[in-house]
Write an enzyme that holds these catalytic residues in place. Structure first.
Site, short mmCIF file in Angstrom:
data_model
loop_
_atom_site.label_atom_id
_atom_site.label_comp_id
_atom_site.label_asym_id
_atom_site.label_seq_id
_atom_site.Cartn_x
_atom_site.Cartn_y
_atom_site.Cartn_z
N LYS A 1 -17.81 -52.80 -35.58
CA LYS A 1 -18.96 -53.48 -34.98
C LYS A 1 -19.97 -53.91 -36.04
O LYS A 1 -20.67 -54.90 -35.88
CB LYS A 1 -19.70 -52.53 -34.04
CG LYS A 1 -18.92 -52.08 -32.84
CD LYS A 1 -19.86 -51.18 -32.02
CE LYS A 1 -19.11 -50.42 -30.98
NZ LYS A 1 -19.39 -48.98 -31.04
N LYS B 1 -11.19 -51.22 -41.57
CA LYS B 1 -11.12 -51.11 -40.11
C LYS B 1 -11.96 -52.21 -39.46
O LYS B 1 -13.03 -52.55 -39.96
CB LYS B 1 -11.65 -49.71 -39.77
CG LYS B 1 -11.97 -49.40 -38.36
CD LYS B 1 -12.46 -47.96 -38.26
CE LYS B 1 -13.96 -47.90 -38.06
NZ LYS B 1 -14.42 -47.43 -36.77
N LYS C 1 -21.25 -43.52 -43.84
CA LYS C 1 -22.46 -44.12 -43.25
C LYS C 1 -23.73 -43.75 -44.00
O LYS C 1 -24.64 -44.56 -44.10
CB LYS C 1 -22.58 -43.74 -41.76
CG LYS C 1 -21.50 -44.39 -40.92
CD LYS C 1 -21.86 -44.57 -39.46
CE LYS C 1 -20.83 -45.47 -38.79
NZ LYS C 1 -20.97 -45.61 -37.38
#
Ligand code: AQP
Length: 342
Positions: free
Chosen positions: A204, A201, A118
């Site tokens: 969102k 994966k 991230k």
């Protein structure tokens, strides 16, 4: 301290960052429902303090938090059987996180793959909160002395760090106070992959809406996304080892198995030899039959926001019956002078 010394207690959370998807449902929410019942006390959380480790528009955050609460209830979490909370309404999470910030080591945090993914190459510009995310997660769990945490595969490393923090705290202060929590990563869908790329994966934050099935998608959208899901030209195998090196095929079979509560072997015994042109409509029908009632109930609840807010307020009241004494005892162990009655 042996695990049996602690009340069997489940804690888990989801970030209210919008786009709740099939991976969140199968990897987390459905498992939360399965664990709700006689064997465990269950506490489920909308982790809004985690969400703001990256920028959130305030209005969107409020909406997503209520939507997540609606999603939990629509998926089968009963607010009478489980304690349903919004993290920021239970201040002991953040208070214990500060203590854990002082227990955890910088090197531990730097090794976290989620931090690396991230923050990316721009780590100097990432928030301090994003770096400390796993210490807050440890506090979320340990402020309840939770013994079990159902999560998807991606959270395994954070759960190991939670155990390391508990062990170091207990060792540093010479106590047996925090349990070594067990991750519960089970089932056919612990890692649901993107419908567009079987190596990523389902997430969102993926810019492609076609990569995920949202819990708010209607039947047409679900069917279309499954029809367009990336596959390969081969027919389905009859045994699980035939899915090796076929990540997209494996993903769709795993999703089918998890939705239908079957093992992968059972699914392949039925569908082995079929082409995707036949299997995809079966999967779409199954997904619609399982997800449509959830999205309908979510929409109903979102029209009753007062009901959601009352459920959260009641949840935090019940949660604090557990967290206040645990935090008080933690402060005592650390040597903080308690306030006297005036
Ligand atoms: N693809 C997935 N398969 C199985 N489980 C999943 N989970 C998330 N994605 C999958 C599980 O859902 C729970 C809540 O996740 P979260 O919202 O706290 O954080 P996340 O893992 O960051 O969710 P996303 O969708 O991947 O968001 P972004 O895009 O922001 O990174 C966890 O138990 C997680 O394992």
């Amino acid at each position: 301290m042996s695990e049996s010394a602690f009340t069997p207690r489940v804690f888990s959370g989801i970030q209210p960052t919008g786009n709740l998807h099939l991976g969140n449902y199968l990897g987390a929410m459905k498992r939360f429902v399965d664990m709700q019942g006689a064997d465990f006390e269950t506490i489920y959380c909308m982790v809004d303090l985690h969400a703001v480790t990256v920028w959130q528009d305030p209005k969107d955050l409020m909406k997503s938090t209520r939507e997540l609460c609606a999603g939990f209830i629509a998926a089968g979490i009963d607010p009478e059987k489980s304690i349903l909370i919004n993290q920021s309404q239970v201040p002991e999470h953040a208070q214990l996180a500060w203590i854990f910030n002082c227990v955890a080591r910088m090197g531990w945090m730097q090794r976290m793959t989620q931090w690396k993914d991230k923050a990316g190459k721009n780590a100097q510009n990432a928030s301090l909160g994003l770096f400390a995310y796993p210490a807050l997660m440890a506090a979320d769990i340990l402020v309840y002395h939770a013994t079990h945490v159902p999560v998807g595969e991606d959270q395994k490393q954070h759960l190991e760090l939670t155990r390391d923090i508990a062990i170091k705290f207990n060792h540093d202060y010479g106590v047996d106070f925090f349990p070594e929590t067990e991750p519960v990563i089970e089932g056919a869908a612990t890692r649901v992959m993107s419908l567009r790329d079987g190596s990523k994966k389902m997430s969102k934050s993926d810019v492609s809406d076609a990569s995920r099935i949202n819990l708010t998608d209607d039947a047409d959208a679900i069917a279309k996304k499954i029809r367009k899901a990336k596959t390969d030209p081969e027919a389905l195998p009859s045994e699980a080892n035939g899915l090796e090196e076929r990540p997209e095929a494996r993903n769709l079979v795993n999703i089918y198995a998890a939705l239908n509560e079957q093992s992968v072997d059972q699914v392949l015994a039925d569908v082995g030899g079929k082409q995707f042109s036949e299997f995809k409509p079966m999967l779409a029908d199954l997904a619609v039959s399982k997800l449509a009632p959830i999205s309908t109930e979510m929409a109903r609840l979102m029209d009753n926001q007062d009901e959601i807010d009352r459920i959260l307020a009641r949840g935090s009241q019940r949660a604090r019956e557990i967290t206040v004494p645990i935090l008080r005892k933690t402060y005592d162990i650390v040597g903080m002078v308690p306030p006297v009655q005036l």
